[in-house]
Design an enzyme around this catalytic site. Structure first.
Site, PDB file in Angstrom:
ATOM      1  N   PRO A  25       0.835  -1.209   0.000  1.00 12.47           N
ATOM      2  CA  PRO A  25       0.000   0.000   0.000  1.00 12.47           C
ATOM      3  C   PRO A  25       0.866   1.255   0.000  1.00 12.47           C
ATOM      4  O   PRO A  25       1.800   1.359   0.798  1.00 12.47           O
ATOM      5  CB  PRO A  25      -0.780  -0.117   1.317  1.00 12.47           C
ATOM      6  CG  PRO A  25       0.061  -1.009   2.181  1.00 12.47           C
ATOM      7  CD  PRO A  25       0.745  -1.961   1.246  1.00 12.47           C
ATOM      8  N   THR A  27       0.497   5.568  -0.374  1.00 11.01           N
ATOM      9  CA  THR A  27      -0.186   6.847  -0.565  1.00 11.01           C
ATOM     10  C   THR A  27       0.496   7.604  -1.693  1.00 11.01           C
ATOM     11  O   THR A  27       1.717   7.753  -1.695  1.00 11.01           O
ATOM     12  CB  THR A  27      -0.083   7.641   0.750  1.00 11.01           C
ATOM     13  OG1 THR A  27      -0.867   6.956   1.714  1.00 11.01           O
ATOM     14  CG2 THR A  27      -0.581   9.068   0.593  1.00 11.01           C
ATOM     15  N   GLN A 102      -6.709  -0.730   1.339  1.00 19.70           N
ATOM     16  CA  GLN A 102      -6.214  -0.537   2.697  1.00 19.70           C
ATOM     17  C   GLN A 102      -7.092   0.487   3.417  1.00 19.70           C
ATOM     18  O   GLN A 102      -7.247   1.620   2.954  1.00 19.70           O
ATOM     19  CB  GLN A 102      -4.761  -0.059   2.686  1.00 19.70           C
ATOM     20  CG  GLN A 102      -4.154  -0.158   4.086  1.00 19.70           C
ATOM     21  CD  GLN A 102      -2.767   0.413   4.204  1.00 19.70           C
ATOM     22  OE1 GLN A 102      -2.497   1.514   3.730  1.00 19.70           O
ATOM     23  NE2 GLN A 102      -1.882  -0.308   4.877  1.00 19.70           N
ATOM     24  N   HIS A 177      -5.320  -1.080   8.206  1.00 19.01           N
ATOM     25  CA  HIS A 177      -4.023  -0.406   8.352  1.00 19.01           C
ATOM     26  C   HIS A 177      -3.725  -0.178   9.838  1.00 19.01           C
ATOM     27  O   HIS A 177      -3.941   0.904  10.367  1.00 19.01           O
ATOM     28  CB  HIS A 177      -4.068   0.915   7.591  1.00 19.01           C
ATOM     29  CG  HIS A 177      -2.733   1.587   7.454  1.00 19.01           C
ATOM     30  ND1 HIS A 177      -1.587   1.126   8.070  1.00 19.01           N
ATOM     31  CD2 HIS A 177      -2.355   2.692   6.754  1.00 19.01           C
ATOM     32  CE1 HIS A 177      -0.578   1.918   7.767  1.00 19.01           C
ATOM     33  NE2 HIS A 177      -1.019   2.880   6.967  1.00 19.01           N
ATOM     34  N   TYR A 182      -0.219   4.978  12.926  1.00 17.35           N
ATOM     35  CA  TYR A 182      -1.565   5.552  12.779  1.00 17.35           C
ATOM     36  C   TYR A 182      -2.490   5.044  13.894  1.00 17.35           C
ATOM     37  O   TYR A 182      -2.019   4.441  14.859  1.00 17.35           O
ATOM     38  CB  TYR A 182      -2.084   5.285  11.364  1.00 17.35           C
ATOM     39  CG  TYR A 182      -1.258   6.012  10.323  1.00 17.35           C
ATOM     40  CD1 TYR A 182      -1.222   7.398  10.297  1.00 17.35           C
ATOM     41  CD2 TYR A 182      -0.465   5.319   9.410  1.00 17.35           C
ATOM     42  CE1 TYR A 182      -0.438   8.086   9.381  1.00 17.35           C
ATOM     43  CE2 TYR A 182       0.322   5.998   8.485  1.00 17.35           C
ATOM     44  CZ  TYR A 182       0.331   7.375   8.476  1.00 17.35           C
ATOM     45  OH  TYR A 182       1.111   8.060   7.578  1.00 17.35           O
ATOM     46  N   ARG A 229      -2.280  -5.212   8.711  1.00 16.34           N
ATOM     47  CA  ARG A 229      -0.859  -4.853   8.576  1.00 16.34           C
ATOM     48  C   ARG A 229      -0.293  -4.293   9.883  1.00 16.34           C
ATOM     49  O   ARG A 229      -0.938  -3.457  10.535  1.00 16.34           O
ATOM     50  CB  ARG A 229      -0.699  -3.795   7.480  1.00 16.34           C
ATOM     51  CG  ARG A 229       0.744  -3.483   7.197  1.00 16.34           C
ATOM     52  CD  ARG A 229       0.924  -2.503   6.058  1.00 16.34           C
ATOM     53  NE  ARG A 229       2.081  -2.906   5.270  1.00 16.34           N
ATOM     54  CZ  ARG A 229       2.853  -2.074   4.591  1.00 16.34           C
ATOM     55  NH1 ARG A 229       2.599  -0.792   4.547  1.00 16.34           N
ATOM     56  NH2 ARG A 229       3.888  -2.519   3.922  1.00 16.34           N
ATOM     57  N   GLY A 322       7.175  -2.074  -2.109  1.00 19.54           N
ATOM     58  CA  GLY A 322       6.672  -0.713  -2.131  1.00 19.54           C
ATOM     59  C   GLY A 322       7.329   0.092  -3.244  1.00 19.54           C
ATOM     60  O   GLY A 322       6.896   0.055  -4.404  1.00 19.54           O
TER      61      GLY A 322
HETATM   62  C1  FMN Z   1       5.294   6.924  -1.279  1.00 16.69           C
HETATM   63  C2  FMN Z   1       4.982   5.965  -0.168  1.00 16.69           C
HETATM   64  C3  FMN Z   1       3.708   5.942   0.369  1.00 16.69           C
HETATM   65  C4  FMN Z   1       3.376   5.007   1.371  1.00 16.69           C
HETATM   66  N1  FMN Z   1       2.089   4.944   1.829  1.00 16.69           N
HETATM   67  C5  FMN Z   1       1.710   3.929   2.644  1.00 16.69           C
HETATM   68  C6  FMN Z   1       0.341   3.714   2.947  1.00 16.69           C
HETATM   69  O1  FMN Z   1      -0.577   4.412   2.480  1.00 16.69           O
HETATM   70  N2  FMN Z   1       0.046   2.680   3.787  1.00 16.69           N
HETATM   71  C7  FMN Z   1       1.009   1.866   4.320  1.00 16.69           C
HETATM   72  O2  FMN Z   1       0.701   0.942   5.074  1.00 16.69           O
HETATM   73  N3  FMN Z   1       2.313   2.049   4.015  1.00 16.69           N
HETATM   74  C8  FMN Z   1       2.674   3.026   3.164  1.00 16.69           C
HETATM   75  N4  FMN Z   1       3.989   3.146   2.792  1.00 16.69           N
HETATM   76  C9  FMN Z   1       4.964   2.141   3.229  1.00 16.69           C
HETATM   77  C10 FMN Z   1       5.118   1.051   2.165  1.00 16.69           C
HETATM   78  O3  FMN Z   1       3.930   0.270   2.056  1.00 16.69           O
HETATM   79  C11 FMN Z   1       6.277   0.105   2.506  1.00 16.69           C
HETATM   80  O4  FMN Z   1       6.027  -0.435   3.773  1.00 16.69           O
HETATM   81  C12 FMN Z   1       7.642   0.806   2.526  1.00 16.69           C
HETATM   82  O5  FMN Z   1       7.814   1.582   1.349  1.00 16.69           O
HETATM   83  C13 FMN Z   1       8.775  -0.204   2.631  1.00 16.69           C
HETATM   84  O6  FMN Z   1       8.731  -1.110   1.542  1.00 16.69           O
HETATM   85  P1  FMN Z   1       9.767  -0.961   0.301  1.00 16.69           P
HETATM   86  O7  FMN Z   1      11.146  -1.012   0.904  1.00 16.69           O
HETATM   87  O8  FMN Z   1       9.497  -2.132  -0.589  1.00 16.69           O
HETATM   88  O9  FMN Z   1       9.496   0.361  -0.332  1.00 16.69           O
HETATM   89  C14 FMN Z   1       4.354   4.106   1.844  1.00 16.69           C
HETATM   90  C15 FMN Z   1       5.649   4.170   1.310  1.00 16.69           C
HETATM   91  C16 FMN Z   1       5.958   5.067   0.312  1.00 16.69           C
HETATM   92  C17 FMN Z   1       7.351   5.061  -0.279  1.00 16.69           C
END
Ligand code: FMN
Length: 365
Positions: A25, A27, A102, A177, A182, A229, A322
Site C-alpha cells: 500500500p 499513498t 487498505q 491499516h 496511525y 498490517r 513498495g
Molecule cells: C510513497 C509511499 C507511500 C506510502 N504509503 C503507505 C500507505 O498508504 N500505507 C502503508 O501501510 N504504508 C505506506 N507506505 C509504506 C510502504 O507500504 C512500505 O512499507 C515501505 O515503502 C517499505 O517497503 P519498500 O522497501 O518495498 O518500499 C508508503 C511508502 C511510500 C514510499
C-alpha cells in the site's frame, strides 16, 4: 528449504494468487481534490498498469472524514468514493489482477485544517510532535482529542461500513491499516496510549480496539477477505516509540489472530536501523513467523533475491514491494525476465499529476 519463490502461484484456502509478488500500500496523493475520490484516469490506470502482481493493495483510504490526515488521499465512505473505486477494481479485474483496499484512520497524524478547525483524535491527548502535510504545506501536529468510549464505538462502525463499501466497490478484500504509527498503533503503544479504561493499561486492553474492529468487520465481510498490517518495530515515525511492552503486544495480537481465518497478516521489517533501540526486534519475519499459522506477508527493502530467499526459507508466504512498484509497473515481468529494476523518484511520490505516477514504462515482453 522449499522450492517456492516469488513467481510461484500461492494457493491457500483463503487466497489464490498467480504469484507471490504483492504491491504494498502506498499513498500517492492523486485522488480528486473534491471529495477525495479515486478516478479512472489516475488510480484506474495506475493500478491497471500493475495488475500482473499477485495481489495489489491500494494506498491507505480513509474510513471517515475524521480519518483524513493528508491531502488528496482517497476515501471509501461516500457514495461518490465507492463509485470511483468501482472503475478501478474493474480495470484491475479485466487484466486478471486482484486488489485489496487498505482501510485507514490516521488518528493524531492529522491537523485541524482537515477538520474545519476541530482537533484530530487519538487514544490519548498526546501530541506526536510530527508534521502534517496540509493544503498550505507542512504544519506542526497538535495535541489531539482523546476518543471517548462512544467515539471508539462510532469509529468501529466507520470501519465496518467502509468494509461493506469496499466489497460493494468490487474489491477482493480489505487490509486494516494497523501499522506505521496511525490510529491502531496509537492504541497499541504506551507512548501514545495512557488510558486507564478498558482500552489502556494491559496489552489486552491496548489491542481491544483493533479486535473490536476486526470482529465488526467479519460480521459484514467473510474473514477470508480481511488482512491486517503491522509494523512492530516502528520507532521514530510519527512519534512512535518501541518500549518493553511493544513487542509483547504484537506477539499477543499476532498469536490471537490464529483464532481468526484471515486472508493474511502483513508485517513490515523495521523502516529504520533499530539495532540500537532497546526492546526492538530487528528481524521481524524470523521473530513472528513461528507465532502465526496463516498466510504471512513480509515487506520492506526486498528485491528479487531477498524475496525468493525469504519464501524459500519458509519465513513468509508473500512479499510486498513498495518503492520498486512505483517505478516498475511490470515488476513481475522484470523478475521473470531478469531485467533491470528502475529507480524511483522521491520528488514525485506525493505530487499531483501523472509525472512519476503513470509514466514509468513497462519494458518486459
Ligand atoms: C510513497 C509511499 C507511500 C506510502 N504509503 C503507505 C500507505 O498508504 N500505507 C502503508 O501501510 N504504508 C505506506 N507506505 C509504506 C510502504 O507500504 C512500505 O512499507 C515501505 O515503502 C517499505 O517497503 P519498500 O522497501 O518495498 O518500499 C508508503 C511508502 C511510500 C514510499
Amino acid at each position: 528449504m522449499s522450492k517456492e519463490n516469488l513467481l510461484t502461484p500461492y494457493n491457500s484456502d483463503n487466497l489464490n494468487l498467480k504469484n507471490r509478488v504483492v504491491m504494498a500500500p502506498m499513498t500517492r496523493s492523486r485522488a480528486a481534490n473534491e471529495g477525495n475520490v479515486a478516478t479512472d484516469e489516475f488510480q484506474g490506470l495506475y493500478y491497471e498498469q500493475r495488475a500482473s502482481g499477485g495481489l495489489l493493495i491500494t494506498e491507505g483510504s480513509q474510513v471517515s472524514a475524521e480519518a483524513v490526515g493528508y491531502i488528496n488521499t482517497p476515501g471509501i465512505y461516500t457514495d461518490e468514493q465507492v463509485e470511483g473505486w468501482k472503475k478501478v477494481t474493474k480495470r484491475v479485474h479485466d487484466k486478471g489482477g486482484k486488489i485489496f483496499i487498505q482501510l485507514w484512520h490516521v488518528g493524531r497524524v492529522s491537523h485541524p485544517d482537515f477538520h474545519n478547525g476541530a482537533l484530530p483524535v487519538s487514544a490519548s491527548a498526546i501530541n506526536p510532535n510530527a508534521k502534517s502535510f496540509t493544503y498550505e504545506g507542512f504544519k506542526d501536529t497538535v495535541t489531539p482529542k482523546e476518543l471517548t468510549i462512544e467515539d471508539i464505538k462510532r469509529t468501529v462502525k466507520d470501519f465496518q461500513k467502509a468494509g461493506q463499501n469496499a466489497i460493494e466497490a468490487g474489491f477482493d478484500g480489505v487490509e486494516i491499516h494497523s501499522s506505521n504509527g496511525y490510529l491502531f498503533q496509537q492504541f497499541f503503544n504506551g507512548c501514545s496510549n495512557t488510558r486507564t479504561d478498558e482500552y489502556g493499561g494491559s496489552i489486552e486492553n491496548r489491542a481491544r480496539f483493533f479486535f473490536e474492529v476486526l470482529d465488526a468487520m467479519k460480521e459484514v465481510i467473510p474473514q477470508e477477505k480481511i488482512g491486517a498490517r503491522f509494523n512492530p518495530s516502528c520507532h521514530g515515525l510519527f512519534g512512535m516509540e518501541v518500549d518493553e511492552q511493544t513487542i509483547p503486544t504484537f506477539e499477543y495480537i499476532i498469536k490471537k489472530l490464529n483464532d481468526y481465518n484471515l486472508a493474511y497478516v502483513h508485517l513490515s521489517e523495521p523502516f529504520t536501523d533499530v539495532s540500537e533501540v532497546p526492546f526492538a526486534v530487528t528481524e521481524i519475519a524470523k521473530h513472528f513467523r513461528p507465532l502465526y499459522n496463516g498466510t504471512l506477508m513480509i515487506n520492506t527493502a526486498f528485491d528479487k533475491e531477498k524475496g525468493d530467499k525469504v519464501i524459500a526459507d519458509g519465513l513468509a508466504d508473500l512479499v510486498a514491494f513498495g518503492k520498486p512498484y512505483i517505478s516498475n509497473p511490470d515488476l513481475v515481468g522484470r523478475f521473470e525476465q531478469d531485467l533491470e529494476i528502475a529507480t524511483w523518484d522521491e520528488n514525485t511520490f506525493y505530487t499531483a499529476g501523472k509525472e512519476g505516477y503513470t509514466d514509468y514504462p513497462a519494458i518486459s515482453k
